[in-house]
Structure formats: C-alpha cells, structure tokens
Design an enzyme around this catalytic site. Structure first.
Site, mmCIF file in Angstrom:
data_model
loop_
_atom_site.group_PDB
_atom_site.id
_atom_site.type_symbol
_atom_site.label_atom_id
_atom_site.label_comp_id
_atom_site.label_asym_id
_atom_site.label_seq_id
_atom_site.Cartn_x
_atom_site.Cartn_y
_atom_site.Cartn_z
ATOM 1 N N GLY A 297 -35.682 63.819 4.597
ATOM 2 C CA GLY A 297 -36.249 62.105 4.356
ATOM 3 C C GLY A 297 -36.161 62.120 2.456
ATOM 4 N N ASP B 266 -32.228 52.448 -6.825
ATOM 5 C CA ASP B 266 -33.672 52.949 -6.862
ATOM 6 C C ASP B 266 -34.096 53.504 -8.253
ATOM 7 O OD1 ASP B 266 -35.676 54.326 -5.121
ATOM 8 O OD2 ASP B 266 -35.164 55.819 -6.048
ATOM 9 N N ILE C 289 -44.875 63.108 -9.043
ATOM 10 C CA ILE C 289 -45.708 63.145 -10.492
ATOM 11 C C ILE C 289 -46.654 62.001 -11.318
ATOM 12 C CG2 ILE C 289 -44.548 63.146 -12.682
ATOM 13 C CD1 ILE C 289 -41.334 64.072 -11.539
ATOM 14 N N LYS D 177 -37.676 51.922 -10.775
ATOM 15 C CA LYS D 177 -38.682 52.962 -10.793
ATOM 16 C C LYS D 177 -38.563 52.808 -12.683
ATOM 17 C CE LYS D 177 -38.505 55.680 -7.140
ATOM 18 N NZ LYS D 177 -37.084 57.319 -6.822
ATOM 19 N N VAL E 159 -43.202 56.223 -8.466
ATOM 20 C CA VAL E 159 -41.974 56.271 -9.303
ATOM 21 C C VAL E 159 -42.178 57.777 -9.173
ATOM 22 C CG1 VAL E 159 -41.140 56.102 -11.484
ATOM 23 C CG2 VAL E 159 -41.845 54.614 -11.044
ATOM 24 N N VAL F 172 -42.912 57.705 5.080
ATOM 25 C CA VAL F 172 -44.248 58.285 3.831
ATOM 26 C C VAL F 172 -45.573 58.041 4.653
ATOM 27 C CG1 VAL F 172 -45.580 57.185 1.360
ATOM 28 C CG2 VAL F 172 -42.402 57.463 2.069
ATOM 29 N N ARG G 124 -42.191 50.011 15.493
ATOM 30 C CA ARG G 124 -42.123 50.285 17.142
ATOM 31 C C ARG G 124 -43.549 51.410 17.206
ATOM 32 N NH1 ARG G 124 -39.624 54.071 11.837
ATOM 33 N NH2 ARG G 124 -42.095 53.371 10.993
ATOM 34 N N LYS H 176 -41.552 50.884 -4.751
ATOM 35 C CA LYS H 176 -40.893 50.849 -5.972
ATOM 36 C C LYS H 176 -40.215 49.142 -5.291
ATOM 37 C CE LYS H 176 -38.629 53.910 -3.533
ATOM 38 N NZ LYS H 176 -38.781 54.877 -2.973
ATOM 39 N N GLU I 165 -48.861 54.752 -7.750
ATOM 40 C CA GLU I 165 -48.553 55.960 -8.992
ATOM 41 C C GLU I 165 -47.566 56.456 -7.471
ATOM 42 O OE1 GLU I 165 -49.884 57.561 -10.863
ATOM 43 O OE2 GLU I 165 -47.848 58.511 -11.138
HETATM 44 N N1 HSE Z 1 -34.980 57.626 -2.155
HETATM 45 C C1 HSE Z 1 -36.019 57.658 -3.157
HETATM 46 C C2 HSE Z 1 -35.735 59.391 -4.019
HETATM 47 C C3 HSE Z 1 -37.036 58.197 -2.622
HETATM 48 O O1 HSE Z 1 -35.083 59.820 -3.513
HETATM 49 O O2 HSE Z 1 -36.038 59.643 -5.063
HETATM 50 C C4 HSE Z 1 -37.913 58.785 -3.346
HETATM 51 O O3 HSE Z 1 -38.202 57.009 -4.336
#
Ligand code: HSE
Length: 410
Positions: free
Chosen positions: A182, A196, A131, A200, A127, A12, A44, A100, A124
């Site tokens: 990614g 995850d 979007i 959210k 979540v 990100v 790094r 998050k 923003e």
């Molecule tokens: N690992 C999360 C997903 C990334 O797959 O939605 C975005 O928060």
C-alpha cells in the site's frame, strides 16, 4: 459533538476510519469534543465492511448536512477531489487532505477559498506520510528565513532502491511488493518517474517561500535509469544514490526546485534513510538545519496525519490559522535548471587519469573497476552543459561517459 465525513475509502481513507475507531476515546479526549463519523463517500460498494451503513456515492448528502464540520479527503487525483473539496469549503466545512496531487495543482485556489469561507484547508498528510513537516514549517520554524529543503519524499522508490541493493530483488518484484504494502500510488509510474516527489517538493517550496510552485516548473527525473552498478560503486565510495527532492534559494534570490537521483555523501543523514522511510532536511538562518524522519507512506502512517489535522481543526474550534501562499501568476521567482550546479559522481568506460583530469579538472579518482571502468568524484561543481561538454571531450579520446549523478553534500 462534531460530525465528520471521509471522502474515498481506499488505503488511506480506510486507515482514517479504522484508526479513528481504534483510538476514538483518545482522539476525543485530545480534541476536547465527541466526534462522530457521519459519512464515507466511495463509488464502490463495501457490503461486508462494518461501516457499510455510512456509505454514500454522492457528495450531496455531506454538503447538505449542517452537522458535518470536518471532511477528510483521501480520494487522490485532481478530479473529482478538487470539485468536492471546493464545495465542502464553500459549504463551511474544513477539509484535511492526504492528496498531494490536489495540493500541488490547486493549493493556492483551495487556500484562498478556505480563507473566504472562514474554514481550514489542512494537508499535513500530503508530504512525508506520518512525518510532521507542514505544521513545523508553517509554525514552529516560521521565524526562519529558509535557504533550502532537501528530502527523500517518496517511500516507494526508496523502498525499491533498498530492496534492490540489500536483497538483490529485481525492480519489478520490489515495485510489486511496494504496491502490495500500500505504499505505491494508483499509477506507480508517478512514484518511479518522480512525479509524486515533485508534487511534494512543490508543496514544501510553496510553503517555505510563499509563492505557489507548480509541478511543471520543477526539473523532475525518476529512478528508472538508475543502474545497480552505480548504486554499488557509489556505496563503495561512501555515497548512496537516493531520489532527492530539493529546493534551494540561490544568491540571485530565485529558488531552484529539483527532483532527481543524487549521490548523497555518507555524512549527510539523508544517506541513512532506508526502506519506506522519508526524511526532510530544512535549512534556515535560525536553526541552521533540522531533520524530520518517519514513515513516508502506508495506510496508518498517512491516516495518522489526516486525523491529526482533523483533531487540530476541532481543537481550533474552526478559527483560522492563516496557513497560505500566493499565486503570483508568474514563474520569474524560479530559476531555470540550466543554473543547477553540483559536484558530480561520474563513471567512464576507461580509467585514463591524465585524460580524466584534463576533462574534469581536480578530481578524486576513487576506484577502477575490474572492467577497466573508472569512477570519480569531481572537486568542482558542474552544470548540465558542462557535463555534456565533458562527455563530448571524452568521446573525442574514445572514452564513454557511462553515468553521472550530482552529489548532495552534507
Ligand atoms: N506513493 C507515495 C510514496 C505514497 O511512495 O511515498 C505517499 O505519498
């Protein structure tokens, strides 16, 4: 001129750097000010990257530079992100984060700190990736009394389920592809086991209902046990199995947040959300319902949301839009999962209609598979204890309850 720093140069963070450079002129025009990227913090070394001269390994030079007004936090995890973000806020710098885990665990503290120091804490990107959902909940829909939010909030699991169904890919290969693209978290068990999505829905619940909801209060189940067989049979019956993060306000006024695989009716738009896309359905007394849809994970979709927050901060000229919620030090406003009740999709080892009706009451016995198994959808809602009792009653008749999913109606 506004100077900013980026904390974390992973998927990100590097997206923020690259999208900023690509669209600098547009971003500056829309911000109404010139912007300069001052620092990139990462442990790094990136000697080959074009911005190697901006790299720092410690937060101190960023904190000490009075020209830095905005910080993008894209490190992930609670620590050291929490310490760094709090220090930035206390040093008078606004923060935009995609993290998050941080917001779900420490949002109340950071929002309070931001208020105390007259700066903003925006999230923003935390979540739904690209979007816009935080700002709409907080602003455009702020006149509504919310009754429920339901969403597909994890791109990785939605991507995996889709690849398994449509391309017959096995679970590990689909997960590896999500990681390569990614989408997945550093530790992909956070995606697969629902943590995850849980973080959210905590953020959306806190925002919609005004009190901090911690992940520990959310009944969370991931997709590990979802059998392809049920995905296929559900599909034939007109339902899609999706990992649904949801919060509903019950008649007693309490809220009930959950994350679990659900059988989504095909009339519900969420059943049509595929691949890495996320969607959030919001119900409120003014709007009835509104749906938000877009790419939920990935480098540039998430970077777009972080930069959007940074632009808003610059546009606002560091005034406070009072986005906040309370920490009530209590979970009394959250209902226990035992109260969760829904119609059920059920698969059993035998299709004895009379027995199934005796146990489940009215039902639609949709199909008998070639193995002699039955799949059905109950007409009435059942809670977990009732499902367990039904399983015991079936066992006494020599029938196994092989799978069950709550149904999400439209
Ligand atoms: N690992 C999360 C997903 C990334 O797959 O939605 C975005 O928060």
């Amino acid at each position: 001129m506004e100077k900013f720093a980026v904390l974390g140069c992973g998927v990100v963070g590097s997206g923020v750097v690259e999208l900023f450079e690509k669209n600098k002129a547009l971003i500056e025009k829309r911000s109404g000010k010139e912007l300069e990227m001052g620092y990139i913090l990462d442990l790094r070394d990136f000697p080959d990257r074009p911005y190697a001269n901006l790299l720092v390994k410690k937060i101190d030079p960023i904190l000490a530079d009075p020209d830095v007004t905005v910080v993008a936090e894209c490190m992930g995890g609670v620590e050291p992100a929490f310490t760094f973000v709090k220090q930035c806020l206390e040093a008078g710098k606004s923060v935009a984060t995609s993290n998050k885990e941080l917001v779900a665990a420490k949002g109340d503290i950071l929002l309070k700190t931001a208020k105390e120091y007259n700066v903003n804490f925006f999230f923003e990107a935390s979540v739904g990736g690209a979007i816009p959902i935080i700002r709409p909940l907080h602003k455009c829909l702020a006149a509504n009394d919310f009754s429920a939010i339901a969403g597909i909030l994890n791109g990785t699991t939605n991507f995996i389920l889709n690849k398994m169904i449509k391309e017959n890919m096995d679970f590990s290969a689909a997960l590896a592809l999500a990681q390569e693209k990614g989408y997945a978290e550093k530790d992909p068990t956070a995606d697969v086991d629902g943590h995850d999505a849980c973080r959210k829905i905590c953020i959306l619940s806190s925002l919609a209902f005004g009190k901090h909801v911690y992940p520990e209060s959310v009944h969370t189940k991931g997709i590990r046990e979802v059998a392809l067989k049920d995905v296929e049979l559900c599909g034939k019956l007109g339902y899609s199995i999706k990992l649904i993060a949801r919060v509903q306000r019950l008649e007693n006024g309490k809220i009930l947040p959950t994350v679990m695989p659900m059988a989504v009716e095909e009339d519900n738009l969420l059943s049509q959300v595929n691949g890495v896309y996320n969607a959030v359905m919001v119900r409120g007394d003014g709007i009835s319902k509104a749906m938000f849809y877009g790419r939920g994970a990935g480098k540039f979709p998430t970077a777009s949301a972080v930069l959007g927050d940074m632009i808003e901060e610059v546009q606002l000229d560091h005034t406070i839009p009072s986005q906040t919620w309370e920490n009530v030090n209590s979970t009394d406003f959250i209902e226990d999962f035992s109260a969760f009740s829904a119609k059920r999709y059920i698969r059993t080892s035998a299709a004895d209609a009379a027995v199934l009706r005796e146990v489940f009451g009215d039902l639609t016995l949709e199909q008998t598979t070639d193995t002699g198994e039955a799949v059905l959808v109950t007409e009435t809602s059942m809670n977990a204890a009732q499902v367990e009792r039904a399983g015991e009653a079936l066992a006494q008749k020599g029938i196994k309850l092989l799978a069950e999913y709550p149904v999400l109606v439209s």
